[in-house]
Design a protein around this motif. Structure first.
Motif, PDB file in Angstrom:
ATOM      1  N   THR A   8     -11.279  59.075  -4.886  1.00 23.79           N
ATOM      2  CA  THR A   8     -10.480  58.765  -5.737  1.00 23.79           C
ATOM      3  C   THR A   8     -10.243  60.064  -6.933  1.00 23.79           C
ATOM      4  OG1 THR A   8     -10.753  56.548  -5.660  1.00 23.79           O
ATOM      5  CG2 THR A   8      -9.693  57.226  -7.646  1.00 23.79           C
ATOM      6  N   ASP A   9      -8.982  60.218  -7.081  1.00 26.45           N
ATOM      7  CA  ASP A   9      -8.595  61.416  -8.089  1.00 26.45           C
ATOM      8  C   ASP A   9      -7.757  60.818  -9.213  1.00 26.45           C
ATOM      9  OD1 ASP A   9      -9.983  63.491  -6.741  1.00 26.45           O
ATOM     10  OD2 ASP A   9      -8.236  64.166  -6.048  1.00 26.45           O
ATOM     11  N   ILE A  10      -7.973  60.915 -10.437  1.00 22.97           N
ATOM     12  CA  ILE A  10      -7.319  60.027 -11.413  1.00 22.97           C
ATOM     13  C   ILE A  10      -6.789  60.933 -12.386  1.00 22.97           C
ATOM     14  CG2 ILE A  10      -7.799  58.392 -13.223  1.00 22.97           C
ATOM     15  CD1 ILE A  10     -10.281  57.224 -11.755  1.00 22.97           C
ATOM     16  N   GLY A  11      -5.661  60.874 -12.918  1.00 26.45           N
ATOM     17  CA  GLY A  11      -5.034  61.609 -13.951  1.00 26.45           C
ATOM     18  C   GLY A  11      -4.648  60.613 -15.127  1.00 26.45           C
ATOM     19  N   ILE A  12      -5.241  61.026 -16.382  1.00 30.24           N
ATOM     20  CA  ILE A  12      -5.042  60.327 -17.511  1.00 30.24           C
ATOM     21  C   ILE A  12      -4.527  60.918 -18.479  1.00 30.24           C
ATOM     22  CG2 ILE A  12      -6.462  58.978 -19.028  1.00 30.24           C
ATOM     23  CD1 ILE A  12      -8.910  58.586 -16.861  1.00 30.24           C
ATOM     24  N   ASP A  13      -3.435  59.896 -19.093  1.00 31.01           N
ATOM     25  CA  ASP A  13      -2.742  60.238 -20.066  1.00 31.01           C
ATOM     26  C   ASP A  13      -3.302  59.700 -21.414  1.00 31.01           C
ATOM     27  OD1 ASP A  13      -1.152  61.043 -22.394  1.00 31.01           O
ATOM     28  OD2 ASP A  13       0.748  60.255 -21.292  1.00 31.01           O
ATOM     29  N   LEU A  14      -4.208  60.261 -21.941  1.00 32.53           N
ATOM     30  CA  LEU A  14      -4.979  59.749 -23.202  1.00 32.53           C
ATOM     31  C   LEU A  14      -4.308  59.719 -24.297  1.00 32.53           C
ATOM     32  CD1 LEU A  14      -7.799  58.162 -23.482  1.00 32.53           C
ATOM     33  CD2 LEU A  14      -8.649  60.489 -24.034  1.00 32.53           C
ATOM     34  N   GLY A  15      -3.396  58.975 -24.392  1.00 26.74           N
ATOM     35  CA  GLY A  15      -2.392  59.035 -25.751  1.00 26.74           C
ATOM     36  C   GLY A  15      -2.739  58.237 -26.879  1.00 26.74           C
ATOM     37  N   THR A  16      -2.152  58.749 -27.923  1.00 24.36           N
ATOM     38  CA  THR A  16      -2.620  58.063 -29.235  1.00 24.36           C
ATOM     39  C   THR A  16      -1.894  56.553 -29.248  1.00 24.36           C
ATOM     40  OG1 THR A  16      -2.347  60.366 -30.196  1.00 24.36           O
ATOM     41  CG2 THR A  16      -2.353  58.442 -31.732  1.00 24.36           C
TER      42      THR A  16
END
Length: 342
Positions: A8-16
């Motif tokens: 599993t490859d995960i991209g995360i947009d850790l937004g405010t």
């Protein structure tokens, strides 16, 4: 430590304001507010994401709804780590085989300390390995731009806590700027305007809903009126006023001018050859703030450069982070675990 599906490859947009999770071969599987509800008496997490957002301004004294990220960076490390763990588990499921590789997006001018905090939070949330990618670079990849060529592309990513502006060429950022003026600031200005003019106190959620429903920055744009309820600062009683498109436009003008001035600053620092490319390629807008009605036309009129809004602009950053990780062999990784495309 948690473990998830093999490879599993995960991209995360850790937004405010919002966290988006992109899973290889699945796309964006999760989009939820960056909010955690906590019982202060027991320090127990009661809800995360949308369920926690519904509690903002409506909880008893012992329950607080926390936004663990402010201005694009971590302000509450423990809550961020727990929130990430929850979102990764929810996005991937509970099948425990291998820990995932994770790519997390950060503002283009995040400090080394802020970057290290994100890396540590991702690893402690169950990642086998964690890497960082600057938000405008991820946004460009997610929007489908071919940034590997020696051609200049300008990206304006308007998120919840920051607006990131960058000129990209040959897989890297040539000129960049990041300002803490974005969706949260828009909400703050709306809240302040209504408080000052109508002596009405409204909550953060109400300001957000008002921005989303009226959202217009064009003088000749659509005209909408929306009733807004809150507490009168004069009587202390519940009250209601009607807010128009023109009023919201005026309230947001201060932030819009800051954003356009920053775009001007980046354009002035751009090498001439890349400036010529930007005239041809235009400016690409991404992020939730790009959905403000008429904002693209407003920036176009202020800069003289064609502006277009990316399809699925809200998910571009998360998608780009995931796609970059899928091309891991084409990444250049520096000592801060930050990547560039090569």
């Amino acid at each position: 430590m948690w473990f998830w599906g093999m490879g599993t490859d995960i991209g995360i947009d850790l937004g405010t304001a919002t966290v988006l999770v992109y899973i290889k071969n699945k796309g964006v599987v999760l989009k939820e507010p960056s909010v955690v509800a906590v019982d202060e008496n027991s320090n127990k997490i009661l809800a995360v994401g949308e369920e926690a957002r519904q509690m903002i301004g409506r909880t008893p004294g012992n329950i607080v709804a926390i936004r663990p990220l402010r201005d694009g960076v971590i302000s509450n490390y423990d809550m961020t780590e727990k929130m990430l763990t929850y979102f990764i588990e929810k996005g991937c499921g509970k099948k425990r085989i291998l820990a995932p590789k994770v790519m997390v997006c950060v503002p283009s001018q995040a400090t080394p300390v802020e970057k290290r905090a994100v890396i540590n939070a991702a690893k402690n949330s169950g990642a086998k390995s964690a890497y960082l990618i600057e938000e405008p670079l991820a946004a460009a990849v997610g929007a489908g731009l071919d940034i590997s060529k020696p051609s200049g592309n300008m990206v304006v990513d308007i998120g919840g806590g920051t607006t990131d502006i960058a000129v990209i060429s040959l897989g890297g950022i040539v000129v960049r700027s990041s300002i803490k003026v974005a969706g949260d600031k828009f909400n703050e200005l709306i809240l302040r305007y209504i408080r000052n003019k109508y002596k009405l106190m409204i909550g953060e959620r109400t300001a957000e809903d008002l921005k989303i429903n009226i959202r217009s920055v064009l003088k000749k744009g659509r005209k909408v009126t929306m009733p807004v309820r809150g507490r009168s600062l004069i009587t202390g009683l519940p009250d209601e006023v009607n807010i128009t498109t023109e009023e919201i436009r005026g309230a947001l003008q201060e932030s819009l001018e800051v954003i356009t001035k920053t775009i001007h600053s980046v354009l002035k620092r751009t090498p001439p050859e890349l400036s010529a490319d930007i005239i041809d390629n235009g400016i690409l807008m991404t992020g939730g703030g790009a959905l403000l009605y008429g904002l693209d036309e407003y920036i176009e009129s202020e800069t003289g450069v064609i502006v277009r809004v990316a399809e699925e602009s809200v998910s571009c950053v998360a998608k780009g982070a995931g796609l970059a990780l899928q091309n891991f062999n084409n990444l250049k990784i520096n000592s801060d675990m930050e990547v560039e495309l090569v």
